[in-house]
Design an enzyme around this catalytic site. Structure first.
Site, PDB file in Angstrom:
ATOM      1  N   THR A  12       0.814  -1.216   0.000  1.00  0.00           N
ATOM      2  CA  THR A  12       0.000   0.000   0.000  1.00  0.00           C
ATOM      3  C   THR A  12       0.848   1.266   0.000  1.00  0.00           C
ATOM      4  O   THR A  12       0.336   2.355   0.225  1.00  0.00           O
ATOM      5  CB  THR A  12      -0.947   0.008   1.212  1.00  0.00           C
ATOM      6  OG1 THR A  12      -0.176  -0.181   2.399  1.00  0.00           O
ATOM      7  CG2 THR A  12      -1.995  -1.075   1.103  1.00  0.00           C
ATOM      8  N   LEU A  14       3.629   4.137   1.198  1.00  0.00           N
ATOM      9  CA  LEU A  14       3.922   4.760   2.497  1.00  0.00           C
ATOM     10  C   LEU A  14       2.663   5.402   3.068  1.00  0.00           C
ATOM     11  O   LEU A  14       2.519   6.615   3.110  1.00  0.00           O
ATOM     12  CB  LEU A  14       5.039   5.805   2.351  1.00  0.00           C
ATOM     13  CG  LEU A  14       6.426   5.256   2.020  1.00  0.00           C
ATOM     14  CD1 LEU A  14       7.443   6.380   1.943  1.00  0.00           C
ATOM     15  CD2 LEU A  14       6.869   4.210   3.025  1.00  0.00           C
ATOM     16  N   HIS A  15       1.718   4.550   3.517  1.00  0.00           N
ATOM     17  CA  HIS A  15       0.531   5.060   4.200  1.00  0.00           C
ATOM     18  C   HIS A  15       0.888   5.300   5.667  1.00  0.00           C
ATOM     19  O   HIS A  15       2.061   5.243   6.039  1.00  0.00           O
ATOM     20  CB  HIS A  15      -0.664   4.114   4.015  1.00  0.00           C
ATOM     21  CG  HIS A  15      -0.485   2.766   4.638  1.00  0.00           C
ATOM     22  ND1 HIS A  15      -0.835   2.491   5.941  1.00  0.00           N
ATOM     23  CD2 HIS A  15       0.041   1.613   4.150  1.00  0.00           C
ATOM     24  CE1 HIS A  15      -0.536   1.232   6.217  1.00  0.00           C
ATOM     25  NE2 HIS A  15      -0.008   0.678   5.133  1.00  0.00           N
ATOM     26  N   LEU A  16      -0.069   5.546   6.516  1.00  0.00           N
ATOM     27  CA  LEU A  16       0.200   6.027   7.868  1.00  0.00           C
ATOM     28  C   LEU A  16       1.122   5.139   8.703  1.00  0.00           C
ATOM     29  O   LEU A  16       2.078   5.623   9.289  1.00  0.00           O
ATOM     30  CB  LEU A  16      -1.124   6.250   8.619  1.00  0.00           C
ATOM     31  CG  LEU A  16      -1.006   6.960   9.963  1.00  0.00           C
ATOM     32  CD1 LEU A  16      -0.279   8.291   9.822  1.00  0.00           C
ATOM     33  CD2 LEU A  16      -2.368   7.179  10.573  1.00  0.00           C
ATOM     34  N   GLU A  87       5.568  -4.352   7.416  1.00  0.00           N
ATOM     35  CA  GLU A  87       4.438  -5.019   6.731  1.00  0.00           C
ATOM     36  C   GLU A  87       4.909  -6.235   5.969  1.00  0.00           C
ATOM     37  O   GLU A  87       6.005  -6.363   5.557  1.00  0.00           O
ATOM     38  CB  GLU A  87       3.764  -4.053   5.762  1.00  0.00           C
ATOM     39  CG  GLU A  87       3.042  -2.955   6.524  1.00  0.00           C
ATOM     40  CD  GLU A  87       2.126  -2.140   5.616  1.00  0.00           C
ATOM     41  OE1 GLU A  87       2.227  -2.226   4.386  1.00  0.00           O
ATOM     42  OE2 GLU A  87       1.302  -1.442   6.169  1.00  0.00           O
TER      43      GLU A  87
END
Length: 87
Positions: A12, A14-16, A87
């Site tokens: 996804t 560099l999300h939160l 992740e």
């Protein structure tokens, strides 16, 4: 000043959560740590700056470290990104 390009492997981008992990790692060092992506520069010690870069899976960023512990900082951040930032 030293720099190295690295590919973002997170599905996804560099999300939160991964942005927070990147910032937490960057804040361990005294050096100024930024990264360039798509013609812009982001402060790796600021979650909002990292999120604002809109980095997606498969994008290549160039980490730039400048300061007394730049070598250690660059090695740690490149390793963190290559390992998927939790992740």
């Amino acid at each position: 000043m030293i720099s190295q390009k690295v590919m973002v492997k997170n599905p996804t981008g560099l999300h939160l959560r991964p942005a927070g992990i990147l910032c937490k790692e960057a804040m361990k060092y005294k050096s100024l740590i930024t990264f360039t992506f798509d013609g812009g520069t982001a402060n790796a010690k600021s979650v909002l700056s990292v999120l604002g870069a809109c980095v997606k899976c498969g994008d290549e960023i160039e980490l730039v470290c400048e300061g007394e512990d730049e070598t250690e900082a660059l090695q740690a951040l490149v390793a963190a990104v290559q390992n998927g930032l939790g992740e």
